[in-house]
Design a protein around this motif. Structure first.
Motif: not given
Length: 362
Positions: A12-25, A27-39
């Motif tokens: 249940k806890n693992l599912d809650a974590v993945f649900s939070f990570i994969l929440n479409p709301k 998504r933009w934050l994860y994209h920004i973090l990804f490109w900040l790391i690349i930058f």
């Protein structure tokens, strides 16, 4: 907390974590973090090479990488990779990287320099990276970025598909359990009405009491058992009322019910024990002196349920017998998978059954 509880809590806890990570709301934050790391990685590389225009070059390269990566994960991935067209996907990905290298060469190859120190004189000179080394470096880098992005995309899609499959499976399971549960009421009602009919034909005074007991039993089935779980105390009380009804019908039956341990604070699926008792009544009733011994032993969250009854040497069983018994075995497999053990022993004169059940505490 039992091992089963711990496992369910972890899932249940693992599912809650993945649900939070994969929440479409988010998504933009994860994209920004990804490109900040690349930058940040690009900036660090240019600083180590000693480039004086590192920020400007990094921004140009980053924008180009962004176009190539999103073209891959939003077009090539869905059009080719997920459909199993791996060769086409690989070729088109390689082609996109070649285009990336070509454009990148004209945008910033001259800026790709590093410091070279003469060991004898200690003199520092700036040297442009060789074309071959530059191609290998940036091609490897781009493959790494695309691989990471595709890996995240693949994991996200896989997790979403698994959740859909689990939801479908759960719906199917609940429908099957409801079907099996609904089969119990008509089966029990048929037997009880048949018993009361026999009493009425004999003009027994106990007929009215039997009707009242049946009314209480049906109320329990219709209202108290609407949930997936009922208290063990209520279920045992239901069984006791059922046995009273049976004793009114057949005075010569010797039925005992013993309870050892504390029944409060334990929830179980409804009608788990009833089919076994019905089965014992049916087969012992074919003997001249029927007897049934029923025993509940509660050890924490573990229930040990035992039924022993005598039976005739030759049983005249109709083709519809065993419906309730088959249903409860199926329900046990669905509801208490790997947490129950059913042992049945039989000889010419006796039938015994032991069910060990690990339940969930309230």
């Amino acid at each position: 907390m039992t091992a089963r509880n711990k496992k369910e809590m972890q899932e249940k806890n693992l599912d809650a974590v993945f649900s939070f990570i994969l929440n479409p709301k988010y998504r933009w934050l994860y994209h920004i973090l990804f490109w900040l790391i690349i930058f940040s990685s690009d900036i660090n590389s240019f600083l180590e090479l000693g480039s004086t225009s590192c920020v400007f070059c990094t921004i140009k390269i980053l924008l180009l990488e962004l176009v190539i990566v999103y073209f891959n994960i939003y077009f090539l991935f869905s059009k080719y990779l997920v459909k199993g067209k791996v060769v086409k996907y690989t070729l088109l990905t390689t082609l996109s990287i070649i285009i990336y290298l070509t454009i990148n060469y004209y945008l910033g190859y001259e800026e790709t320099i590093y410091e070279e120190i003469d060991e004898t004189t200690g003199e520092v000179t700036l040297v442009t990276l060789s074309l071959f080394s530059w191609i290998i470096s940036y091609a490897s880098r781009m493959f790494g970025i695309i691989g990471t992005a595709v890996g995240v995309k693949f994991f996200k899609q896989y997790f979403i598909e698994q959740r859909k499959l689990n939801a479908i499976k759960q719906d199917s399971l609940e429908n099957e359990l409801q079907y099996l549960k609904n089969q119990i009421n008509p089966h029990f009602l048929f037997n009880s009405l048949n018993n009361i009919y026999v009493q009425s034909k004999k003009n027994l005074s106990s007929t009215s009491e039997s009707i009242l007991l049946l009314s209480d039993l049906l109320r329990y089935q219709l209202y108290d058992c609407a949930k997936n779980k009922v208290s063990l105390s209520d279920e045992i009380e239901y069984l006791q009322n059922f046995l009273k009804l049976e004793n009114l019908r057949k005075k010569d039956s010797q039925i005992t019910l013993n309870i050892k341990g504390i029944t409060t604070g334990i929830n179980i699926a409804p009608f788990i024990f009833m089919p076994f008792i019905e089965n014992a009544i049916k087969y012992s009733g074919l003997t001249s002196k029927p007897y049934i011994n029923i025993e509940f032993t509660i050890e924490g969250s573990k229930i040990i349920f035992k039924v022993t009854n005598n039976k005739a040497d030759i049983l005249a069983v109709n083709k519809n017998s065993g419906i309730g018994l088959n249903n409860v075995k199926r329900r046990l497999d669905l509801l208490y998978q790997n947490t129950h053990e059913l042992i049945i022993k039989e000889d010419n004169h006796k039938f015994s059954l032991t069910l060990e059940l690990e339940t969930l505490q309230k």
